[in-house]
Design an enzyme around this catalytic site. Structure first.
Site, short mmCIF file in Angstrom:
data_model
loop_
_atom_site.label_atom_id
_atom_site.label_comp_id
_atom_site.label_asym_id
_atom_site.label_seq_id
_atom_site.Cartn_x
_atom_site.Cartn_y
_atom_site.Cartn_z
N PHE A 163 23.99 -13.75 -53.83
CA PHE A 163 25.19 -13.71 -52.98
C PHE A 163 26.42 -13.24 -53.73
CE2 PHE A 163 22.51 -17.38 -51.66
CZ PHE A 163 21.93 -16.77 -50.56
N GLU A 179 25.77 -8.29 -45.56
CA GLU A 179 26.99 -9.09 -45.57
C GLU A 179 27.71 -9.19 -44.23
OE1 GLU A 179 29.00 -8.53 -49.77
OE2 GLU A 179 27.61 -6.93 -49.32
N LYS A 236 12.65 -7.18 -38.26
CA LYS A 236 12.51 -8.61 -38.55
C LYS A 236 13.45 -9.04 -39.69
CE LYS A 236 8.99 -12.11 -39.41
NZ LYS A 236 7.56 -12.37 -39.60
#
Ligand code: MOS
Length: 704
Positions: free
Chosen positions: A237, A670, A598
């Site tokens: 992250f 993001e 997916k």
């Protein structure tokens, strides 16, 4: 035409992960390994007056103790985003100065982790402490310096004039708390030297090739003498893009002790010295005519950095992309505080920036008695106001339209009029946005006589699905089943695959892999991989191989590339106990072409869940006296569990952005988090009539 691209494909790495056979950095089996535990400062400002390591050195199993007095040698790297980059400009143990609590002041090495940890507690430190700056209210804010080549300050027209004559205006200040990346995998490194001039590093990194160059510079070695091996990351992250002090120190210590060395940070240490998202205070002013056309936007932000690095949470980056006004003012101020170094965290700037901007737009919509969707449609930017370039493949209006339909927005009643089971129910919406970034990447593709395909690149998968995206791309281009594609990533000996960050891995790597696969077909003079394979078998050759690179070009001078989205949500509020729950969610995204439906939907869901955390519970606090984080692990730092998370309906609109790259993909890592907290606060306003402007929206604020 497309057979695999745009379908739902299971993760290539899924089986390895759920069976525990995926090897993470600290799990690599290196013979002769010793263990290091870092010693950290208990004060947040001052200097080390005395440090006594004698007892630690005598403890069982201890082989070395490093402090600033015997710091192992490293060179200062050039430390820019092109050649090398470390998270803290100050090198570990470089002097006796203390800048924040939890700063690394030593490293104890022993034959086992437990013995190293025990001995680390035996290091005695005396400090000359000074009064630290821990709270923003005591900090000195100054104009933030340019970041990555761009000034924060931006002025178009005259905001004061634009505000003066306006029919409706609003001004409000919004705050966000310090947030932690909290990846499942803590920061860890195994540094293994072969002699003193060749280094192998097992350490989570979002940018394998840059990590290689950085460690090479730190030790004055040519890049090829450093090998970074990182097949799997347990979440990053933004917190694992560049080496932190513990990694640099571990590598330097390993060279000196001539043993492979493993250092794993505790959760507490991760919190104190491996990054976080700074708290922010953002003031937004908006002015509009009676019909809702904006005449002025001002977005002014305060955030903080550590004394040893300059990082400004770039909240205003979204504003000139979102809405047009003839008068626009952006500015950011930065304060230096005695807490660890803040850094990039999923949608750095965009996530907190959209919290403020999209809350303000909601406030303005109510003031204008205008539907918030209509207000956004009226003012959506046709061009990026800082870049002065038109957006390529922008379908923001479709996001709003499709989202409103899926959610059933048109029947939204007045605020504080919906109830269910004795709780207030509210509906909210907000926009989402994130720039389209793309970097230079390289990859090698090999077609084997048995019809299997190998794709090799150092670009890595930090849990986002890149292995699968790469496999899908090769399968599609060569016309082979996706099961026949083997992907190797995360090793610096492979071609430079660029950065897993800025939502750019897919946009950077897919065009490269496509190109290499097309080159294979060209070489074989065939239209499919199956034909090429037959030709290969006939020829008796071992493989057909192609290497390719791709990079952004002149298109960035013609277009602004940006992804768009809209979130719609329902919340329930139990005012008696201040309980806020998110009960329904719809996100519609325009991110260019989707490679794996997916994984892309999962990425958006992950972003939304992280945004629910930002909205409802995520906050790290520092003791105002000691500066030590009082929230520091996965028990004290709350983030959403399944029970906090509703079903999240994700849909995609738009078209391939072929101006951006030949695959038309923009990436999806993001954008999902952006706008989420605003949508929730907007829904809370609709439920309760209360405007909450300070995140997270904890029970105390809901009761008040
Ligand atoms: Mo992301 S914050 O670019 O890793």
């Amino acid at each position: 035409m497309s057979k695999v691209i745009g379908t739902a494909v299971n993760r290539k790495d899924g089986y390895a992960k759920v069976t525990g056979t995926a090897t993470y950095s600290a799990e690599h089996d290196v013979p002769g390994l010793v263990h290091g535990v870092v010693v950290t400062s208990t004060i947040s400002k001052g200097r080390i007056k005395a440090i006594d390591t004698r007892e630690a050195e005598k403890a069982p199993g201890v082989t070395a103790v490093f402090t600033h007095k015997n710091a192992p040698k490293v060179f200062k790297p050039s430390n820019n985003f092109m050649t090398s980059k470390i998270y803290e400009a100050r090198l570990p143990l470089s002097d006796d100065q203390i800048h924040y609590a939890g700063q690394i002041i030593g490293l104890v090495v022993a034959d086992t982790f437990e013995r190293a940890r025990h001995a680390a507690h035996l290091v005695k430190v005396e400090y000359d402490a000074q009064k630290p700056t821990i709270e923003a209210k005591n900090a000195v804010f100054k104009e933030a310096p340019p970041q990555m080549g761009e000034e924060f300050k931006f002025v178009k027209g005259d905001v004061a004039a634009g505000m003066a004559g306006a029919a409706t205006k609003m001004e409000a200040t919004y705050t966000t708390s310090t947030e932690l990346h909290a990846p499942m995998e803590p920061h860890a490194i195994i540094a293994h030297w072969q002699g003193t001039d060749a280094l192998t590093v097992y350490e989570p990194s979002q940018f394998v090739a840059l990590s290689q160059r950085t460690y090479a510079e730190l030790f004055g070695l040519p890049s090829e003498k450093v090998r970074i091996i990182i097949p799997y990351l347990g979440g990053a992250f933004g917190s694992k893009a560049f080496p932190w002090p513990h990694g640099i120190l571990a590598a330097a210590a390993a060279r000196q002790i001539k043993r492979p060395l493993k250092v794993v940070l505790s959760r507490r240490q991760v919190t104190a010295n491996a990054g976080h998202r700074s708290e922010t205070e953002q003031t937004v002013r908006l002015a509009a005519a009676a019909d809702g056309m904006l005449s002025a936007i001002a977005h002014e932000v305060k955030s903080s950095t550590s004394p040893v690095e300059v990082f400004t949470e770039p909240c205003t980056s979204v504003t000139p992309a979102m809405y047009t006004a003839p008068n626009l003012l952006l500015n950011q101020e930065l304060a230096v505080m005695n807490i660890g170094t803040p850094t990039f965290m999923r949608a750095p700037g965009e996530a907190p920036g959209m919290w403020a901007l999209e809350s303000a737009m909601d406030e303005l919509a109510w003031a204008l008695k205008l539907d918030p969707i209509e207000l956004r449609l009226k003012n959506e930017a046709k061009e990026h106001q800082r870049k002065g370039l038109p957006f390529s493949a922008k379908h923001f209006a479709d996001c709003l339209k499709v989202g409103a339909e899926r959610f059933g927005w048109k029947d939204r009643p007045q605020p504080r009029s919906l109830t269910r089971d004795g709780k207030l129910i509210g509906w909210g919406m907000a926009a989402a946005t994130f720039p389209g970034f793309r970097g230079k990447t390289s990859a090698k593709v090999r077609l084997l006589p048995d019809g299997s395909v190998h794709v090799l690149t150092s670009g890595n998968d930090m849990g986002t699905g890149s292995y699968t995206v790469v496999a899908i791309t090769a399968a599609e281009t060569l016309g082979v089943p996706v099961e026949k594609v083997r992907v190797e990533m995360g090793d610096s000996q492979l071609p430079d695959g660029g950065l897993a960050g800025g939502s750019q891995m897919t946009a950077s790597l897919v065009p490269t892999v496509m190109k290499a696969c097309q080159d294979i077909l060209k070489t074989a003079n065939c239209t499919t991989g199956t034909e090429a394979c037959a030709a290969l078998q006939k020829s008796g050759r071992a493989a057909i191989e192609a290497s390719a690179s791709s990079a952004p070009g002149d298109e960035t001078k013609k277009w602004a590339f940006q992804s768009w989205g809209a979130h719609f949500c329902e919340v329930s509020v139990d005012e008696a106990i201040g309980r806020l729950r998110v009960t329904r969610w719809v996100s519609v995204m325009d991110v260019g072409r989707i490679i794996n439906t997916k994984a892309a939907a999962s990425q958006v869901r992950g972003g939304v869940i992280m945004g629910i955390g930002q909205a409802l519970m995520e906050e790290c606090h520092f003791d105002p006296n000691t500066g030590y984080p009082v929230v520091y692990d996965l028990a004290t730092y709350h983030f959403p569990a399944h029970a906090d998370t509703p079903r999240i309906d994700v849909a995609f609109v738009g078209e391939p952005d072929l101006n951006f790259n030949p695959a038309g993909v923009r990436g999806v890592g993001e954008i999902g988090i952006t706008g989420v907290s605003a949508a929730i606060a907007n829904a809370v306003y609709h439920a309760t009539g209360k405007r909450l402007r300070s995140l997270p929206l904890t029970p105390d604020k809901l009761i008040a």
